[in-house]
Design an enzyme around this catalytic site. Structure first.
Site, PDB file in Angstrom:
ATOM      1  CG  ASP A   8     -11.684 -24.813   5.203  1.00 35.31           C
ATOM      2  OD1 ASP A   8     -11.387 -23.822   5.459  1.00 35.31           O
ATOM      3  OD2 ASP A   8     -12.275 -25.718   5.733  1.00 35.31           O
ATOM      4  CG  LEU A   9      -8.294 -24.202  10.542  1.00 33.48           C
ATOM      5  CD1 LEU A   9      -7.043 -25.044  10.913  1.00 33.48           C
ATOM      6  CD2 LEU A   9      -7.711 -22.843  11.156  1.00 33.48           C
ATOM      7  CG  ASP A  10     -12.927 -23.358  11.147  1.00 32.58           C
ATOM      8  OD1 ASP A  10     -11.997 -23.658  12.244  1.00 32.58           O
ATOM      9  OD2 ASP A  10     -12.886 -22.133  10.726  1.00 32.58           O
ATOM     10  CB  THR A  16     -12.687 -25.662  14.648  1.00 32.18           C
ATOM     11  OG1 THR A  16     -12.111 -25.861  13.295  1.00 32.18           O
ATOM     12  CG2 THR A  16     -11.673 -25.538  15.814  1.00 32.18           C
ATOM     13  CE  LYS A  44     -20.094 -28.178   8.622  1.00 31.66           C
ATOM     14  NZ  LYS A  44     -20.056 -29.719   8.187  1.00 31.66           N
ATOM     15  N   GLY A  45     -17.602 -22.268   6.057  1.00 32.09           N
ATOM     16  CA  GLY A  45     -16.821 -21.832   4.969  1.00 32.09           C
ATOM     17  C   GLY A  45     -16.980 -20.084   4.819  1.00 32.09           C
ATOM     18  CB  SER A 115      -8.841 -20.648   7.272  1.00 28.32           C
ATOM     19  OG  SER A 115     -10.100 -20.361   8.219  1.00 28.32           O
ATOM     20  CB  ALA A 116     -13.613 -17.789   6.036  1.00 27.33           C
ATOM     21  CB  SER A 117     -11.194 -19.073  10.847  1.00 31.81           C
ATOM     22  OG  SER A 117     -11.119 -18.758  12.088  1.00 31.81           O
ATOM     23  CG  ASN A 119     -10.798 -17.272  16.221  1.00 29.64           C
ATOM     24  OD1 ASN A 119     -10.547 -16.621  17.142  1.00 29.64           O
ATOM     25  ND2 ASN A 119     -12.206 -17.114  15.753  1.00 29.64           N
ATOM     26  CE  LYS A 146     -12.387 -20.624   2.267  1.00 31.12           C
ATOM     27  NZ  LYS A 146     -12.133 -21.566   3.218  1.00 31.12           N
ATOM     28  CD  GLU A 170     -13.233 -25.057   1.814  1.00 31.31           C
ATOM     29  OE1 GLU A 170     -13.702 -25.661   2.616  1.00 31.31           O
ATOM     30  OE2 GLU A 170     -12.479 -24.124   2.045  1.00 31.31           O
ATOM     31  CG  ASP A 171     -15.255 -28.596   5.985  1.00 24.34           C
ATOM     32  OD1 ASP A 171     -14.563 -27.446   5.603  1.00 24.34           O
ATOM     33  OD2 ASP A 171     -15.755 -28.408   7.242  1.00 24.34           O
TER      34      ASP A 171
HETATM   35  C1  BG6 Z   1     -14.811 -20.755   8.391  1.00 27.53           C
HETATM   36  C2  BG6 Z   1     -15.723 -21.747   9.191  1.00 27.53           C
HETATM   37  O1  BG6 Z   1     -13.359 -21.470   8.302  1.00 27.53           O
HETATM   38  O2  BG6 Z   1     -14.406 -19.676   9.202  1.00 27.53           O
HETATM   39  C3  BG6 Z   1     -17.049 -20.672   9.264  1.00 27.53           C
HETATM   40  O3  BG6 Z   1     -16.116 -22.618   8.084  1.00 27.53           O
HETATM   41  C4  BG6 Z   1     -16.618 -19.579  10.054  1.00 27.53           C
HETATM   42  O4  BG6 Z   1     -18.077 -21.452   9.849  1.00 27.53           O
HETATM   43  C5  BG6 Z   1     -15.441 -18.851   9.356  1.00 27.53           C
HETATM   44  O5  BG6 Z   1     -17.830 -18.682  10.194  1.00 27.53           O
HETATM   45  C6  BG6 Z   1     -15.167 -17.466  10.206  1.00 27.53           C
HETATM   46  O6  BG6 Z   1     -14.350 -17.994  11.428  1.00 27.53           O
HETATM   47  P1  BG6 Z   1     -14.363 -16.916  12.697  1.00 27.53           P
HETATM   48  O7  BG6 Z   1     -13.496 -17.894  13.465  1.00 27.53           O
HETATM   49  O8  BG6 Z   1     -13.422 -15.805  11.992  1.00 27.53           O
HETATM   50  O9  BG6 Z   1     -15.367 -16.665  13.240  1.00 27.53           O
HETATM   51 MG    MG Z   2     -14.233 -25.767   6.678  1.00 25.72          MG
END
Ligand code: BG6
Ligand code: MG
Length: 224
Positions: A8-10, A16, A44-45, A115-117, A119, A146, A170-171
């Site tokens: 996982d990233l954040d 982050t 988170k996640g 990662s769900a992000s 970014n 997730k 994961e966190d």
């Molecule tokens: C996850 C974070 O990695 O990414 C979440 O733990 C976050 O908190 C999700 O909502 C989505 O991230 P982003 O950067 O696409 O808004």
């Molecule tokens: Mg995380």
């Protein structure tokens, strides 16, 4: 045998998770909603829109916004979040992560990002660690976020290994649940109470403890 480690990233690779918290709190406060760190654990996640929906429902106002307005709120949060991200640099990589990535490379393990992000790729660039990753799953490419296992299963598929040969790190509660549902060995970084409750196989309180020889030994009980 362990063949891959999926990160996982954040909150695992860098701090982050704290920047998400700050940006969501400011957005929530701007529409008269407040929440604490305990509630933040639930964000988170999970995806950006799922996070927003949880915050609106926490404030009891989920029915008061149109889909278009929600997209506007999520965009506003992300704009603030991105202004916080530009300050990231290699010094912001959590302790032990770079050493772990180096050990995994030396041991010829595959490395994935789940990662769900959206970014994620930009964050890896800021931290200058993109090249370590054999694959990065696009969160838009999976049907369910997730705690569904989809993103971890997709990472294994993209790496050409079976889920049972993977360790996931994961966190978040949602993330640990996702790793377990994917039938992988789950390493949780965080408080023992939260991580154990979520079902982590191994709980570490600090990323410094993410040492490859120890992860391998712990996972060998399940993976062999
Ligand atoms: C996850 C974070 O990695 O990414 C979440 O733990 C976050 O908190 C999700 O909502 C989505 O991230 P982003 O950067 O696409 O808004
Ligand atoms: Mg995380």
């Amino acid at each position: 045998m362990v063949k891959a480690v999926i990160f996982d990233l954040d909150g695992v690779i860098t701090d982050t998770a704290e920047l998400h918290y700050q940006a969501w709190k400011n957005l929530a406060n701007s529409i008269s909603i407040d929440f604490d760190r305990e509630f933040n654990e639930e964000l988170k996640g999970i995806s950006r829109m799922d996070s927003l929906n949880k915050i609106l429902s926490h404030g009891g106002v989920e029915d008061q916004y149109t889909e278009q307005e929600k997209v506007g709120l999520a965009t506003k949060k992300n704009e603030e979040y991105k202004t916080l991200l530009v300050h990231l640099n290699p010094e912001n990589i959590y302790p032990g992560i770079k050493e772990l990535l180096d050990s995994l490379k030396e041991s010829k393990l595959k490395i994935g990002l789940a990662s769900a992000s959206k970014n994620g790729p930009a964050i890896l660039e800021y931290l200058q660690i993109t090249d370590y990753f054999d694959t990065i799953v696009n969160p838009d490419s999976v049907a369910n976020g997730k705690p569904a296992p989809d993103i971890f299963l997709k990472a294994a598929e993209q790496l050409g290994v079976s889920p049972q040969e993977c360790i996931g790190i994961e966190d978040s509660e949602a993330g640990i649940e996702a790793i377990k549902k994917a039938d992988m060995f789950a390493v949780g970084v965080g408080t023992t109470e939260v991580m154990k409750k979520a079902g982590a196989d191994l709980v570490l309180t600090n990323t410094k403890e993410l040492v490859w020889s120890q992860l391998k030994e712990a996972a060998s009980v399940k993976i062999g």
